[in-house]
Design a protein around this motif. Structure first.
Motif, PDB file in Angstrom:
ATOM      1  N   ILE A 149       1.227  -1.377  -0.098  1.00 23.80           N
ATOM      2  CA  ILE A 149       0.654  -0.174   0.119  1.00 23.80           C
ATOM      3  C   ILE A 149       0.866   1.459   0.192  1.00 23.80           C
ATOM      4  N   ARG A 150       1.771   0.592   0.624  1.00 29.61           N
ATOM      5  CA  ARG A 150       2.956   1.896   1.000  1.00 29.61           C
ATOM      6  C   ARG A 150       3.514   3.065  -0.428  1.00 29.61           C
ATOM      7  N   GLU A 151       3.497   1.722  -1.334  1.00 29.18           N
ATOM      8  CA  GLU A 151       4.101   2.692  -2.862  1.00 29.18           C
ATOM      9  C   GLU A 151       3.026   2.632  -3.228  1.00 29.18           C
ATOM     10  N   ARG A 152       1.621   2.933  -3.467  1.00 30.53           N
ATOM     11  CA  ARG A 152       1.302   3.434  -4.184  1.00 30.53           C
ATOM     12  C   ARG A 152       0.647   4.987  -3.411  1.00 30.53           C
ATOM     13  N   ILE A 153       1.410   4.919  -2.171  1.00 27.28           N
ATOM     14  CA  ILE A 153       0.789   6.381  -1.892  1.00 27.28           C
ATOM     15  C   ILE A 153       2.304   7.533  -1.558  1.00 27.28           C
ATOM     16  N   VAL A 154       3.258   6.406  -2.007  1.00 27.15           N
ATOM     17  CA  VAL A 154       4.294   7.424  -1.433  1.00 27.15           C
ATOM     18  C   VAL A 154       5.559   7.395  -2.994  1.00 27.15           C
ATOM     19  N   ASP A 155       6.198   7.801  -2.949  1.00 24.88           N
ATOM     20  CA  ASP A 155       7.058   8.246  -4.191  1.00 24.88           C
ATOM     21  C   ASP A 155       8.031   8.526  -3.823  1.00 24.88           C
ATOM     22  N   GLY A 156       9.763   8.068  -3.804  1.00 23.93           N
ATOM     23  CA  GLY A 156      10.486   8.645  -3.245  1.00 23.93           C
ATOM     24  C   GLY A 156      10.705   9.458  -2.211  1.00 23.93           C
ATOM     25  N   GLY A 157       9.823   9.192  -1.492  1.00 22.29           N
ATOM     26  CA  GLY A 157       9.707   9.514  -0.088  1.00 22.29           C
ATOM     27  C   GLY A 157       8.815  11.395   0.165  1.00 22.29           C
ATOM     28  N   GLU A 158       7.970  11.354  -1.021  1.00 19.99           N
ATOM     29  CA  GLU A 158       7.093  11.999  -0.950  1.00 19.99           C
ATOM     30  C   GLU A 158       5.576  11.604  -0.729  1.00 19.99           C
ATOM     31  N   LEU A 159       4.396  12.238  -1.101  1.00 14.46           N
ATOM     32  CA  LEU A 159       3.790  11.822  -1.555  1.00 14.46           C
ATOM     33  C   LEU A 159       3.097  11.873  -3.073  1.00 14.46           C
ATOM     34  N   ARG A 160       2.942  10.883  -3.484  1.00 15.19           N
ATOM     35  CA  ARG A 160       2.112  10.996  -4.911  1.00 15.19           C
ATOM     36  C   ARG A 160       1.760  12.350  -5.084  1.00 15.19           C
ATOM     37  N   ARG A 161       2.290  12.535  -6.530  1.00 17.05           N
ATOM     38  CA  ARG A 161       1.381  14.051  -6.936  1.00 17.05           C
ATOM     39  C   ARG A 161      -0.119  13.693  -7.524  1.00 17.05           C
ATOM     40  N   PHE A 162      -0.619  12.345  -7.775  1.00 16.80           N
ATOM     41  CA  PHE A 162      -1.883  12.788  -7.269  1.00 16.80           C
ATOM     42  C   PHE A 162      -3.018  11.959  -7.330  1.00 16.80           C
ATOM     43  N   VAL A 163      -2.176  11.907  -5.780  1.00 19.41           N
ATOM     44  CA  VAL A 163      -2.562  11.485  -4.089  1.00 19.41           C
ATOM     45  C   VAL A 163      -3.064  11.961  -2.756  1.00 19.41           C
ATOM     46  N   ASN A 164      -4.684  13.164  -2.923  1.00 19.32           N
ATOM     47  CA  ASN A 164      -4.120  13.305  -1.692  1.00 19.32           C
ATOM     48  C   ASN A 164      -4.530  12.671  -0.673  1.00 19.32           C
ATOM     49  N   VAL A 165      -4.199  13.129   0.849  1.00 13.91           N
ATOM     50  CA  VAL A 165      -4.408  13.350   2.101  1.00 13.91           C
ATOM     51  C   VAL A 165      -4.913  14.047   2.358  1.00 13.91           C
ATOM     52  N   TYR A 166      -5.616  13.948   3.071  1.00  7.48           N
ATOM     53  CA  TYR A 166      -6.525  15.199   4.557  1.00  7.48           C
ATOM     54  C   TYR A 166      -5.984  14.349   6.059  1.00  7.48           C
ATOM     55  N   LEU A 167      -5.951  15.281   6.407  1.00  6.69           N
ATOM     56  CA  LEU A 167      -5.433  15.317   8.418  1.00  6.69           C
ATOM     57  C   LEU A 167      -6.836  15.573   8.998  1.00  6.69           C
ATOM     58  N   ASN A 168      -8.047  15.324   9.475  1.00  7.17           N
ATOM     59  CA  ASN A 168      -9.063  15.775   9.853  1.00  7.17           C
ATOM     60  C   ASN A 168      -9.184  17.009   9.195  1.00  7.17           C
ATOM     61  N   ASP A 169      -9.807  16.455   7.829  1.00  5.36           N
ATOM     62  CA  ASP A 169     -10.044  17.019   6.429  1.00  5.36           C
ATOM     63  C   ASP A 169      -9.333  18.357   6.191  1.00  5.36           C
ATOM     64  N   GLU A 170      -8.173  18.305   6.231  1.00  8.62           N
ATOM     65  CA  GLU A 170      -7.161  19.385   6.247  1.00  8.62           C
ATOM     66  C   GLU A 170      -6.285  19.053   5.291  1.00  8.62           C
ATOM     67  N   ASP A 171      -5.537  19.121   3.906  1.00 10.77           N
ATOM     68  CA  ASP A 171      -4.840  18.996   3.102  1.00 10.77           C
ATOM     69  C   ASP A 171      -4.134  18.938   3.605  1.00 10.77           C
ATOM     70  N   VAL A 172      -3.075  17.542   4.040  1.00  7.29           N
ATOM     71  CA  VAL A 172      -1.603  17.590   3.979  1.00  7.29           C
ATOM     72  C   VAL A 172      -0.598  18.780   3.563  1.00  7.29           C
ATOM     73  N   ARG A 173      -0.926  18.926   1.995  1.00  7.58           N
ATOM     74  CA  ARG A 173       0.054  19.478   1.142  1.00  7.58           C
ATOM     75  C   ARG A 173       0.154  21.158   1.702  1.00  7.58           C
ATOM     76  N   PHE A 174      -0.924  21.821   3.016  1.00  8.32           N
ATOM     77  CA  PHE A 174      -1.068  23.288   3.564  1.00  8.32           C
ATOM     78  C   PHE A 174      -0.706  22.686   4.249  1.00  8.32           C
ATOM     79  N   LEU A 175       0.265  21.536   4.429  1.00  9.32           N
ATOM     80  CA  LEU A 175       0.905  21.383   6.802  1.00  9.32           C
ATOM     81  C   LEU A 175       1.970  21.429   6.331  1.00  9.32           C
ATOM     82  N   ASP A 176       2.445  19.858   6.789  1.00 12.54           N
ATOM     83  CA  ASP A 176       4.119  19.761   6.092  1.00 12.54           C
ATOM     84  C   ASP A 176       4.433  18.658   5.225  1.00 12.54           C
ATOM     85  N   GLY A 177       2.715  17.981   4.794  1.00 12.67           N
ATOM     86  CA  GLY A 177       3.245  17.202   3.868  1.00 12.67           C
ATOM     87  C   GLY A 177       3.347  16.099   4.377  1.00 12.67           C
TER      88      GLY A 177
END
Length: 92
Positions: free
Chosen positions: A42-70
């Protein structure tokens, strides 16, 4: 520290069909590493090269983590993570 991770339909083959699973970690990166120990692949479907994959959005308590600390975003007990693949489409 228990954190609920909501799994999109496309990734449920890695979680035996479960819509949500629990994982642990101080950061999002740690959480995905822990998730991999129970749901291999599952991890390789979400993470690539130590960063989130470009076309995968991850939310922490409904807040996009890209606007936090990734992938370095800190987590707390009881947090909810939602994984959503980006969807594109439209009419030609």
């Amino acid at each position: 520290m228990a954190i609920e991770v909501r799994i999109p339909t496309i990734l449920r083959t890695y979680t035996d069909g479960a819509k949500a699973v629990e994982a642990n970690g101080e950061t999002l990166a740690d959480l995905f590493t822990d998730l991999e120990t129970r749901h291999t692949g599952i991890r390789e479907r979400i993470v690539d090269g130590g960063e989130l994959r470009r076309f995968v959005n991850v939310y922490l308590n409904d807040e996009d983590v890209r606007f936090l600390d990734g992938i370095s975003t800190k987590l707390s007990d009881g947090d909810n993570i939602t994984i959503l693949p980006a969807v594109a489409g439209g009419m030609n």
